[in-house]
Motif scaffolding. Structure first.
Motif, short mmCIF file in Angstrom:
data_model
loop_
_atom_site.label_atom_id
_atom_site.label_comp_id
_atom_site.label_asym_id
_atom_site.label_seq_id
_atom_site.Cartn_x
_atom_site.Cartn_y
_atom_site.Cartn_z
N VAL A 1 -5.82 64.72 17.78
CA VAL A 1 -5.56 63.77 18.85
C VAL A 1 -6.81 62.95 19.19
N THR A 2 -7.96 63.63 19.29
CA THR A 2 -9.17 62.86 19.64
C THR A 2 -9.52 61.88 18.52
N GLU A 3 -9.29 62.29 17.29
CA GLU A 3 -9.56 61.40 16.16
C GLU A 3 -8.69 60.15 16.26
N ARG A 4 -7.42 60.37 16.56
CA ARG A 4 -6.46 59.27 16.66
C ARG A 4 -6.89 58.24 17.73
N PHE A 5 -7.46 58.75 18.81
CA PHE A 5 -7.82 57.85 19.91
C PHE A 5 -9.19 57.21 19.75
N THR A 6 -10.10 57.85 19.04
CA THR A 6 -11.47 57.36 19.07
C THR A 6 -11.97 56.79 17.75
N LYS A 7 -11.27 57.04 16.66
CA LYS A 7 -11.78 56.58 15.36
C LYS A 7 -10.95 55.44 14.76
N GLN A 8 -9.89 55.06 15.42
CA GLN A 8 -9.06 54.00 14.87
C GLN A 8 -8.27 53.32 15.98
N LYS A 9 -7.73 52.16 15.66
CA LYS A 9 -6.77 51.52 16.55
C LYS A 9 -5.66 50.97 15.65
N SER A 10 -4.42 51.21 16.04
CA SER A 10 -3.32 50.81 15.16
C SER A 10 -2.84 49.41 15.49
N ILE A 11 -2.72 48.61 14.44
CA ILE A 11 -2.20 47.26 14.59
C ILE A 11 -0.77 47.27 14.10
N ARG A 12 0.05 46.48 14.74
CA ARG A 12 1.49 46.61 14.54
C ARG A 12 2.14 45.25 14.37
N PHE A 13 3.22 45.22 13.63
CA PHE A 13 4.02 43.98 13.59
C PHE A 13 5.46 44.29 13.94
N GLU A 14 6.11 43.31 14.51
CA GLU A 14 7.54 43.42 14.79
C GLU A 14 8.25 42.22 14.19
N ILE A 15 9.36 42.48 13.52
CA ILE A 15 10.11 41.44 12.84
C ILE A 15 11.37 41.13 13.65
N PHE A 16 11.65 39.85 13.82
CA PHE A 16 12.88 39.44 14.50
C PHE A 16 13.67 38.56 13.54
N ASN A 17 14.82 39.03 13.10
CA ASN A 17 15.67 38.14 12.34
C ASN A 17 17.10 38.21 12.88
N ASP A 18 17.93 37.26 12.44
CA ASP A 18 19.28 37.15 12.97
C ASP A 18 20.06 38.46 12.81
#
Lengths: 564, 166
Positions: free
Chosen positions: A409-426
């Motif tokens: 958990v500490t690794e997840r919070f302090t060693k990285q940041k997650s970038i995300r995409f969201e797709i919107f289609n019809d």
């Protein structure tokens, strides 16, 4: 002539109800807005993750009020009440509705979205039709929404960016995290154009509302500076200031009553605190309860003049419900492999990513073919602490606990940041996506609940996957690790439209082009229910714009005394 | 997905006495019987000397009780939390509390082999993390120790009351 306390009653206080109330109150009409939920004021909101994101604090308890969802399981439609699945289809039942809790990434629909059938022709198994209005009819209202609601952004020319009648936004974009340098560069390397996302969040003070203070917890939370362009802040507060608005919270509308074929005469309302029932009369009624609930109300209002639901002489009520298709994906930007920017800059909290891609809105490619695509938004993973801590803590199907959990958990919070995409289609309208009344299930007020069949067209998945692959490439180029994406036919319950299609033909649509019932002249539906197709962007800007357009028509109808 | 199936299937207790435990002091009485067992599971999952604060330092057992008895908490899951504890008690023949760490690990991993047990353990972990990482107004996350460990802090303004004073 009867005298009414109110000229207009609006059912629902969200984006569309707010825009109608704003316009009518400014024009001097007496309006009552009926909202099922309670009022939470600006200074009462907080960033309480446990309350707002992990409990039903701003939506009904599912044992009291719920939906029944029909999903296809092994070729059969299986119905499950949401109290059983835990899958809530409520989206913020408080004054201002779900607009209080949006992330506010907004786009206008493209001119070709208004004529999808003419542009792309029939799609087998989908009920695609052209809209009865064009982008030119809507443009002034997109602009009005931009100015009144307060949408910040920066116009950049792009083949799929809809044209606009003013050169640029009056509010510049909100502040951005340094990650946009990396994102823009990575897109450029791939010959992709990244655009600044318009956002209904103020970057500068505006009237009674203060600019964004970059709290790091925007979507899913109420805004404590008034920067977010919620119906409550941007529309209901100015409407209240006119003295013409009566805002009735804790008011659940059971049904709309009509004692003749041609008019609704009162709403039957339950005070959710005292349980008492009352009638509220008006000259004109506007339904704005969010698509699935607006249809449900009209179905529950059936009477001897309208045996299949109000305004349903066509039999189309509830049909062609749509969501937003697509999916999402993410990857980790890790300290040890980060390019171009400093890790401390990446980890800076509160600033927005504000980037979108429209390059695949319409695809015309020698190999891939010609089809309607969609839009993409980039953002950081939601910064909620409990939900992030709870993620990815299984290995080989087993929970990780003990000091190993602490490491993870500490690794997840302090060693990285997650970038995300969201797709919107019809979400292609089809015969397996509709809302009706459940025959046995009733809510705690004794009214039949809405039953939603949520079938998706196979084309939606194909398009979503096509775009997801492109987005994964962007994340790869950025140097992200552990990239994954998920595109599924499961509907996002917060992006919902259709069910009361507008159109010129009363035989095939519920509403006319002004979103007025073909059958009942003093009944309008102002929310996203009217949309025959949804475009490939989040609905909110179009909902605001269309409701302003509908409101102007209502003013006209009242001025010309077409309804007395 | 029928969520409630996992709450029922797999338990050897066919009819739960807790379903009828409507009055809150009834529930408290029932909870008291499994309180120490749940606390021991929480401590095993969140021990001292980890990079995140321990269960005992954060008083997550009190948090768990207050959380699941609040009206905003799913009433079926509330019962499931008690039943699952009772089930573990049965499976370990009442010995869990006296086990050493190694034995506890073995017992919990055995419990995890059933989907019922696995769901219960997952639920306990979730409620415990809700305590350690929620606003200190909820009584756990003392002195923001949970947030400090992650260098991640709740946003402003912070809640002054629990559950928006519901």
């Amino acid at each position: 002539m009867t005298s009414h306390k109110y000229d207009v009653v609006i059912v629902g206080s969200g984006a569309s109800g707010g825009a109608v109330a704003y316009t009518l109150c400014k024009a001097g009409y007496k309006v009552a807005v009926l909202e099922k939920g309670r009022l939470i004021k600006r200074d009462e909101f907080s960033k309480d993750e446990l309350a707002y994101c992990r409990r039903d604090i701003v939506t009904p308890n599912l044992f009291d009020e719920y939906h029944v969802i029909e999903e296809e399981v092994d070729g059969k439609w299986e119905a499950t009440p949401t109290y059983d699945s835990g899958w809530s289809f409520w989206n913020g039942n408080v004054v201002g509705g779900s607009s209080n809790f949006m992330s506010g990434m907004l786009h206008r629909m493209h001119p070709d979205d208004f004529r999808l059938k003419s542009k792309y022709g029939e799609i087998k198994g989908a009920n695609v039709v052209d809209w009865p209005i064009s982008y030119a009819d809507m443009e002034p209202y997109y602009l009005k929404a931009e100015e009144v609601v307060g949408i910040s952004g920066k116009y950049e020319k792009h083949p799929f960016e809809p044209p606009r009648s003013t050169p640029d936004f009056t509010q510049p974009p909100t502040k951005e995290n340094a990650v946009v340098k990396l994102l823009d560069k990575s897109c450029a390397n791939l010959d992709i154009k990244s655009l600044v996302t318009a956002r209904s969040v103020l970057s500068k003070n505006k009237g009674h509302r203060e600019a964004c203070y970059y709290s790091n917890f925007c979507g899913s939370y109420g805004c404590s500076s008034g920067a977010k362009g919620s119906s409550r802040e941007a529309l209901l507060m100015p409407a209240l200031a006119t003295g013409n608005l009566t805002l009735l919270s804790n008011s659940y509308v059971k049904l709309l009553h009509s004692s003749s074929k041609n008019a609704v005469d009162y709403a039957v309302v339950i005070d959710t605190v005292s349980g008492k029932e009352k009638r509220i009369e008006a000259k004109l009624f506007v339904v704005a309860a969010q698509a699935h609930e607006s249809t449900r109300l009209l179905l529950n209002s059936a009477n001897k003049f309208h045996p299949h639901g109000l305004g349903n002489s066509s039999g189309e009520l509830g049909k062609n419900l749509i969501f937003s298709a697509g999916g999402s994906g993410q990857g980790e930007l890790r300290e040890e492999s980060l390019k171009m920017i400093k890790f401390e800059e990446l980890m800076q909290t509160g600033l927005f990513v504000n980037r979108s891609i429209l390059d695949w809105y319409f695809v015309d490619h020698w190999w891939d073919g010609t089809f309607k695509g969609g839009s993409v938004e980039f953002m950081f993973e939601h910064q909620n602490i409990i939900s992030r801590a709870r993620k990815n803590n299984e290995e080989h199907g087993r929970l990780v606990w003990g000091s190993e959990l602490g490491e993870k958990v500490t690794e997840r919070f302090t060693k990285q940041k997650s970038i995300r995409f969201e797709i919107f289609n019809d979400w292609l309208p089809n015969d397996n996506c509709f809302v009706s009344l459940d025959k046995t299930h009733k809510d705690k007020y004794g009214m039949p609940v809405g039953k939603l069949r949520v079938g998706a067209h196979p084309q939606d998945l194909k398009v979503g996957k096509y775009i997801a692959k492109k987005c994964e490439k962007v994340l790869e180029e950025m140097g992200a690790k552990n990239i994954y994406s998920s595109v599924s036919p499961v509907p996002p319950q917060n992006l919902i439209a259709g069910g009361c299609r507008f159109g010129n033909d009363p035989e095939t649509s519920i509403l006319n082009k002004y979103c007025q019932s073909h059958d009942i002249p003093n009944l309008f539906v102002a929310d996203a229910s009217f949309m025959p197709t949804g475009g490939s962007v989040p609905y909110t800007w179009t909902i605001y714009a269309n409701a302003f357009r509908v409101a102007d028509q209502i003013v006209k109808v009242l001025e010309e005394k077409q309804i007395v | 997905m029928k969520r409630r199936n996992f709450l029922i299937l797999g338990s050897v207790l066919s009819l739960s006495p807790y379903i009828d435990a409507k009055a809150s002091n009834d529930f408290e009485k029932q909870f008291r019987k499994v309180k120490n067992l749940i606390a021991a599971v929480q401590s095993h999952m969140f021990p001292e000397g980890s990079k995140i604060p321990s269960a005992s330092a954060m008083d997550v057992n009190t948090f768990l009780f207050e959380t699941i008895t609040h009206k905003s908490y799913d009433k079926d899951i509330r019962v499931f939390i008690l039943e699952g504890a009772e089930e573990l008690e049965l499976q370990t023949k009442g010995r869990f509390l006296s086990m050493d760490t190694k034995e506890k690990e073995k017992a919990l991993r055995t419990y995890e082999n059933t989907s019922y047990g696995s769901n219960w353990l997952s639920r306990i972990m979730t409620v415990t993390m809700e305590g350690i990482f929620s606003d200190p107004v909820y009584g756990s996350n003392k002195k923001e120790a949970g947030w400090k460990a992650l260098n991640a802090y709740g946003g402003l303004p912070r809640p002054k009351t629990r559950y928006v004073a519901l």
